[in-house]
Design an enzyme around this catalytic site. Structure first.
Site, PDB file in Angstrom:
ATOM      1  N   ARG A  44       8.878  -1.160 -10.124  1.00 23.46           N
ATOM      2  CA  ARG A  44       8.815  -2.554 -10.553  1.00 23.46           C
ATOM      3  C   ARG A  44       8.390  -2.500 -12.015  1.00 23.46           C
ATOM      4  O   ARG A  44       7.472  -1.762 -12.357  1.00 23.46           O
ATOM      5  CB  ARG A  44       7.785  -3.326  -9.729  1.00 23.46           C
ATOM      6  CG  ARG A  44       8.155  -3.400  -8.249  1.00 23.46           C
ATOM      7  CD  ARG A  44       7.251  -4.369  -7.487  1.00 23.46           C
ATOM      8  NE  ARG A  44       7.711  -4.519  -6.113  1.00 23.46           N
ATOM      9  CZ  ARG A  44       7.125  -3.958  -5.066  1.00 23.46           C
ATOM     10  NH1 ARG A  44       6.063  -3.202  -5.230  1.00 23.46           N
ATOM     11  NH2 ARG A  44       7.594  -4.144  -3.848  1.00 23.46           N
TER      12      ARG A  44
ATOM     13  N   GLY B 135      15.806  -6.556  -3.066  1.00 17.93           N
ATOM     14  CA  GLY B 135      15.618  -7.807  -2.320  1.00 17.93           C
ATOM     15  C   GLY B 135      15.890  -9.019  -3.190  1.00 17.93           C
ATOM     16  O   GLY B 135      16.505  -8.908  -4.258  1.00 17.93           O
TER      17      GLY B 135
ATOM     18  N   ASP C 251      11.890  -6.472   4.897  1.00 17.39           N
ATOM     19  CA  ASP C 251      11.454  -7.819   5.286  1.00 17.39           C
ATOM     20  C   ASP C 251      12.575  -8.657   5.895  1.00 17.39           C
ATOM     21  O   ASP C 251      12.304  -9.647   6.575  1.00 17.39           O
ATOM     22  CB  ASP C 251      10.872  -8.562   4.074  1.00 17.39           C
ATOM     23  CG  ASP C 251       9.729  -7.800   3.428  1.00 17.39           C
ATOM     24  OD1 ASP C 251       9.037  -7.064   4.154  1.00 17.39           O
ATOM     25  OD2 ASP C 251       9.556  -7.926   2.202  1.00 17.39           O
TER      26      ASP C 251
ATOM     27  N   GLY D 231       6.656  -6.010  24.163  1.00 18.89           N
ATOM     28  CA  GLY D 231       6.020  -6.869  25.168  1.00 18.89           C
ATOM     29  C   GLY D 231       4.638  -7.309  24.726  1.00 18.89           C
ATOM     30  O   GLY D 231       3.697  -7.362  25.532  1.00 18.89           O
TER      31      GLY D 231
ATOM     32  N   GLN E 202       5.664   1.976   8.185  1.00 21.21           N
ATOM     33  CA  GLN E 202       6.872   1.251   8.609  1.00 21.21           C
ATOM     34  C   GLN E 202       8.049   1.463   7.672  1.00 21.21           C
ATOM     35  O   GLN E 202       9.200   1.326   8.041  1.00 21.21           O
ATOM     36  CB  GLN E 202       6.584  -0.261   8.646  1.00 21.21           C
ATOM     37  CG  GLN E 202       5.607  -0.660   9.699  1.00 21.21           C
ATOM     38  CD  GLN E 202       4.950  -1.998   9.376  1.00 21.21           C
ATOM     39  OE1 GLN E 202       5.394  -3.024   9.843  1.00 21.21           O
ATOM     40  NE2 GLN E 202       3.902  -1.981   8.584  1.00 21.21           N
ATOM     41  N   ARG E 203       7.754   1.774   6.397  1.00 17.20           N
ATOM     42  CA  ARG E 203       8.823   1.820   5.393  1.00 17.20           C
ATOM     43  C   ARG E 203       9.428   3.211   5.219  1.00 17.20           C
ATOM     44  O   ARG E 203      10.489   3.352   4.620  1.00 17.20           O
ATOM     45  CB  ARG E 203       8.260   1.314   4.058  1.00 17.20           C
ATOM     46  CG  ARG E 203       9.158   0.307   3.408  1.00 17.20           C
ATOM     47  CD  ARG E 203       8.433  -0.493   2.378  1.00 17.20           C
ATOM     48  NE  ARG E 203       8.202   0.226   1.142  1.00 17.20           N
ATOM     49  CZ  ARG E 203       7.488  -0.274   0.131  1.00 17.20           C
ATOM     50  NH1 ARG E 203       6.963  -1.474   0.227  1.00 17.20           N
ATOM     51  NH2 ARG E 203       7.317   0.410  -0.961  1.00 17.20           N
TER      52      ARG E 203
HETATM   53  O1  F6P Z   1       8.914  -6.063   0.487  1.00 13.26           O
HETATM   54  C1  F6P Z   1       8.690  -4.906   1.220  1.00 13.26           C
HETATM   55  C2  F6P Z   1       7.212  -4.710   1.461  1.00 13.26           C
HETATM   56  O2  F6P Z   1       7.021  -3.511   2.198  1.00 13.26           O
HETATM   57  C3  F6P Z   1       6.495  -5.887   2.135  1.00 13.26           C
HETATM   58  O3  F6P Z   1       6.723  -5.917   3.520  1.00 13.26           O
HETATM   59  C4  F6P Z   1       5.071  -5.637   1.730  1.00 13.26           C
HETATM   60  O4  F6P Z   1       4.343  -6.851   1.709  1.00 13.26           O
HETATM   61  C5  F6P Z   1       5.210  -5.084   0.337  1.00 13.26           C
HETATM   62  O5  F6P Z   1       6.531  -4.569   0.224  1.00 13.26           O
HETATM   63  C6  F6P Z   1       4.246  -3.983   0.002  1.00 13.26           C
HETATM   64  O6  F6P Z   1       4.401  -3.660  -1.326  1.00 13.26           O
HETATM   65  P1  F6P Z   1       3.849  -2.333  -1.998  1.00 13.26           P
HETATM   66  O7  F6P Z   1       4.693  -1.187  -1.546  1.00 13.26           O
HETATM   67  O8  F6P Z   1       3.967  -2.590  -3.456  1.00 13.26           O
HETATM   68  O9  F6P Z   1       2.436  -2.171  -1.523  1.00 13.26           O
END
Ligand code: F6P
Length: 321
Positions: free
Chosen positions: A71, A101, A127, A185, A254-255
């Protein structure tokens, strides 16, 4: 045509299969492809590298993005954007494919207008909150990862008959929480789209315990509130009456990790559509997916609010008894 590709904002699992598809489709159609490292920062710094079919080998199964993402606040200022446009001109780039996004798409539209080149966006965010498209690459993997973690939490929650609050990502939206909640669930799903005051949670816990549930798991969207704050509130209100209370923030787990087959396949389809659109003269817009078909939509549509699936919510409620 000479095109460049870059990733912007938070990475999402599936970006690599998108990049593989963009590069190989473009080369197959006779174009040259350049990768811009580190997103808009790399555009300003001139970090271009020529990509071949081999540059995108061995990445189909890898999360994140091999091009790196960033960013960069500087891109909001015209003098820095000007520097990026000079770099694009120097490299003779005639079209851009940008993965990201909704925030990224605002910049895409600006680049198209100011630099006068074709810019096609591909929705990539866990998201799944981009307007105008039913799907953004990365969501399925994020839900898969969250479900895997919540299943594990469930085992230990049952063994100790505990109350668990599990916080998932999603920024201001509850798409991940709703899908992960119904798939595991969950006893309660807390999302920003549905008004549910924290004060009502103790009543839900007591109802669940009365019907004989061993544990109580609430999936909390980060956009609803912090699970640590909810835990403190519940501890104050209920103490250990219904079992000890624990809170887990799943965070960036999660990512990461390998994209699911769905994200790989969707990613490659999105990538192909973007390149074909650019090469056939499309100048501005993002690839949207609706009812099994792909479209090129105006960037403005991306900021429209996507509705959550109320039917899914209804089903979860019906089955959670
Ligand atoms: O937009 C993706 C996301 O993983 C969001 O779900 C979360 O709020 C944000 O990015 C976290 O951002 P960063 O990786 O900058 O902590």
């Amino acid at each position: 045509m000479r095109i460049a590709v870059l990733c912007s904002g938070g990475d999402s699992p599936g970006m690599n299969p998108v990049l593989r598809s963009v590069v190989r489709t473009a080369i197959d159609l006779g174009s040259e492809v350049y990768g811009v490292r580190r997103g808009f920062r790399g555009l300003i710094e001139g970090e271009f590298e020529k990509l071949s079919n081999r540059s995108v080998g061995g990445i189909i199964n890898r999360g994140g993005t091999f091009l790196l993402s960033a960013r960069d606040e500087r891109f909001k200022k015209s003098e820095w954007r000007e520097r990026a446009y000079i770099n694009l001109e120097k490299e003779k780039i005639e079209g851009l494919v940008i993965l990201g996004g909704e925030g990224t798409f605002k910049a895409c539209s600006l680049i198209h207008r100011e630099a006068g080149i074709g810019v096609i966006g591909i929705p990539c965010t866990i998201d799944n909150d981009v307007g105008g498209t039913e799907y953004s690459v990365g969501f399925d993997t994020a839900v898969f990862n969250a479900v895997e973690c919540i299943d594990r939490i469930r085992d230990t929650a049952s063994s100790h008959e505990r109350v668990f609050l599990v916080e998932v990502m999603g920024k201001t939206r509850g798409f991940i929480a709703l899908s992960a909640g119904i798939a595991t669930g969950a006893d309660l799903i807390l999302i920003p789209e549905v008004e549910f005051p924290m004060e009502r949670i103790p009543e839900e816990v007591s109802k669940a315990k009365e019907i004989g549930k061993l544990h109580f798991i609430a999936v909390v969207a980060e956009g609803y509130g912090s699970c640590q704050i909810i835990r403190e509130y519940l501890e104050k209100e209920m103490g250990n009456k219904y079992g000890e209370i624990r809170a887990t923030v799943l965070g960036h787990i999660q990512r990461g990790g390998p994209p699911t087959p769905f994200d790989r396949i969707m990613g490659m389809r999105f990538g192909e559509v973007a390149v074909e659109a650019l090469l056939s003269g499309e100048r501005s817009g993002f690839v949207a997916y609706r009812k099994g078909r792909f479209f090129i939509e105006d960037y403005e549509l991306a900021s429209e609010r996507r509705e959550i699936d109320r039917d899914l919510l209804r089903l979860w409620k019906r089955l959670n008894q």
